[in-house]
Design a protein around this motif. Structure first.
Motif, mmCIF file in Angstrom:
data_model
loop_
_atom_site.group_PDB
_atom_site.id
_atom_site.type_symbol
_atom_site.label_atom_id
_atom_site.label_comp_id
_atom_site.label_asym_id
_atom_site.label_seq_id
_atom_site.Cartn_x
_atom_site.Cartn_y
_atom_site.Cartn_z
ATOM 1 N N LYS A 167 77.385 -27.998 51.323
ATOM 2 C CA LYS A 167 76.305 -27.353 50.563
ATOM 3 C C LYS A 167 75.639 -28.301 49.587
ATOM 4 O O LYS A 167 74.494 -28.123 49.214
ATOM 5 C CB LYS A 167 76.828 -26.099 49.859
ATOM 6 N N ASP B 11 78.390 -22.387 55.979
ATOM 7 C CA ASP B 11 78.873 -21.644 54.811
ATOM 8 C C ASP B 11 78.793 -20.155 55.154
ATOM 9 O O ASP B 11 77.739 -19.666 55.585
ATOM 10 C CB ASP B 11 77.973 -21.994 53.604
ATOM 11 N N SER B 12 79.911 -19.435 54.993
ATOM 12 C CA SER B 12 80.001 -18.087 55.576
ATOM 13 C C SER B 12 78.934 -17.139 55.029
ATOM 14 O O SER B 12 78.389 -16.324 55.783
ATOM 15 C CB SER B 12 81.395 -17.508 55.347
ATOM 16 N N GLU B 13 78.612 -17.262 53.736
ATOM 17 C CA GLU B 13 77.616 -16.366 53.152
ATOM 18 C C GLU B 13 76.231 -16.629 53.748
ATOM 19 O O GLU B 13 75.488 -15.706 54.069
ATOM 20 C CB GLU B 13 77.552 -16.571 51.631
ATOM 21 N N ASN C 60 81.374 -22.360 42.854
ATOM 22 C CA ASN C 60 81.041 -22.349 44.285
ATOM 23 C C ASN C 60 79.900 -21.384 44.561
ATOM 24 O O ASN C 60 78.978 -21.694 45.318
ATOM 25 C CB ASN C 60 82.275 -21.977 45.110
ATOM 26 N N LYS C 61 79.948 -20.214 43.925
ATOM 27 C CA LYS C 61 78.876 -19.234 44.152
ATOM 28 C C LYS C 61 77.571 -19.732 43.545
ATOM 29 O O LYS C 61 76.496 -19.524 44.108
ATOM 30 C CB LYS C 61 79.290 -17.874 43.584
ATOM 31 N N GLU D 184 76.137 -22.047 45.849
ATOM 32 C CA GLU D 184 75.621 -21.316 47.011
ATOM 33 C C GLU D 184 74.283 -20.636 46.723
ATOM 34 O O GLU D 184 73.457 -20.480 47.618
ATOM 35 C CB GLU D 184 76.663 -20.301 47.493
HETATM 36 MG MG MG Z 1 80.850 -19.922 51.042
#
Ligand code: MG
Length: 392
Positions: free
Chosen positions: A125, A150-152, A217-218, A221
């Motif tokens: 990311k 990235d899963s989101e 991390n968020k 993201e």
């Molecule tokens: Mg993620």
């Protein structure tokens, strides 16, 4: 059609999952190149299993060690360092580069791959956090596809298939909340690296596990999503969802909310990013909603987890500040893992570093790398000041 992959970060958590998918679908994928860091024992196993043409490792000593165990024909096929990552990222045979190096080190190889016309499956990311504008412009200019691992973001990419961009009201990134979701401020000052590394849902590397615990991390993201989907940061929301089943959501203007769900296993997002628009029948347990009935969602607590708020602010201000945020955070996380600073000080170091450095326009990738370096040096001096205070 068989895709020919170059995999950057092959021995990390994402890299190992990518190779598990390659192993399950030998007709779909071949491996042209693998780039690893220092885990040459695992890299050696991967070379034997997947037969790449070229590999890269962290330095010359590791390269010699690896070459001597693989045989003389490997002498010319092992590259090293950042230059080595870039060579693996731009191999002539590869059509798709999986960018799964941890941290700022992923930027230059990923950019080089885009400039060489490779499609990108992006797990790193930081590439978009540091240089989102430049990277997305390069993606357009070189007509390559950039699909998120990235899963989101993978979830949002899937949910975007349900509507038109102009009809998006907002996107909602879910966050597990990490292992300290319910701890109060006093408890957060006491947590150890070992506790922070113990993520409740996802099996991840050290850096991202700490970032999940701080919610940085968020924050990263949010910035990643802003560039990847070209969405104003005001239209990106974060919700804590401890079960990690709903991987993210898109709300359209008619009130419809589309989410992607699944068990928390990175192979689903990786498989989709690698084979889009085809879906692979991956060998995994299926999501059984009746056995996870209590799906919860909460607003994040910006007081206990100030890094998330800081990331929003930095994203709004833009320029070189996201690269500063990221560089400072990498240094602060290392310092926490080395027990030089305490858990809440990670966010304090990052905030202090961001406040000390100027925002500059991003003219080229050099500006971004300069900001990253300045942030690292500045963060290091902030950490030194913190540890002096602690020993007084
Ligand atoms: Mg993620």
């Amino acid at each position: 059609m068989t895709k020919i992959l170059s995999l950057l970060g092959s021995t990390g958590s994402i890299g190992r999952n990518v190779l598990e998918i390659v192993r399950q679908f030998p007709g779909h994928f071949k491996v042209a190149g693998l780039a690893a860091g220092t885990n040459i024992a695992l890299l050696r196993d991967q070379i034997e299993a997947f037969n790449p043409s070229f590999v890269s490792v962290a330095d010359d000593n590791l390269a010699r060690e690896l070459a001597s165990s693989l045989g003389v024909r490997w002498n010319e096929k092992i590259f090293t360092g950042q230059e080595g990552n870039i060579r693996v990222a731009t191999l002539k045979d590869a059509d798709t580069v999986v960018s799964a190096i941890v941290g700022a080190a992923g930027l230059m190889p990923t950019l080089a791959a885009i400039q060489a016309g490779k499609n990108i499956a992006l797990a790193n990311k930081e590439t978009l956090v540091m240089a989102g504008d430049l990277v997305m412009e390069a993606v357009q200019r070189h007509h390559v596809k950039l699909l998120p691992i990235d899963s989101e973001h993978n979830a949002i990419f899937q949910a975007l298939g349900a509507g038109r961009k102009k009809d998006i009201n907002k996107i909602i990134l879910t966050a597990s909340g990490g292992p300290f979701r319910d701890k109060d401020m006093t408890e957060l000052w006491q947590v150890t690296p070992e506790q922070a590394l113990n993520h409740p849902n996802w099996d991840m590397g050290k850096k991202i596990s700490i970032d999940s615990a701080t919610l940085m991390n968020k924050g990263l993201e949010v910035i990643e999503a802003r560039w990847l989907f070209d969405i104003p940061v005001e239209d990106i929301e974060v919700l804590i969802h401890p079960q990690s089943i709903v991987h993210s959501l898109v709300e359209y203007r008619d009130g419809s909310v589309i989410s992607q769900m699944g068990i928390p296993d990175m192979k689903i997002a990786i498989g989709y990013a690698l084979s889009y628009p085809e879906r692979l029948k991956i060998a995994l347990p299926r999501l059984k909603l009746n056995s996870c009935p209590n799906l919860q969602f909460f607003a994040p607590d910006f007081e206990r987890f100030p890094s998330l708020r800081l990331a929003y602010q930095v994203c709004r201000k833009g320029g070189t500040l996201p690269a500063v945020l990221n560089g400072a955070n990498e240094v602060a996380v290392e310092a926490f893992l080395a027990k030089r600073i305490r858990f809440p000080e990670i966010g304090l170091v990052v905030a202090e570093t961001v406040s000390r450095l100027p925002r500059e326009e991003v003219k080229d990738v050099g500006t971004v790398l300069d900001a990253d370096l300045a942030a690292r040096l500045q963060a290091e001096s902030v950490i030194e000041a913190f540890s002096m205070k602690a020993t007084q």
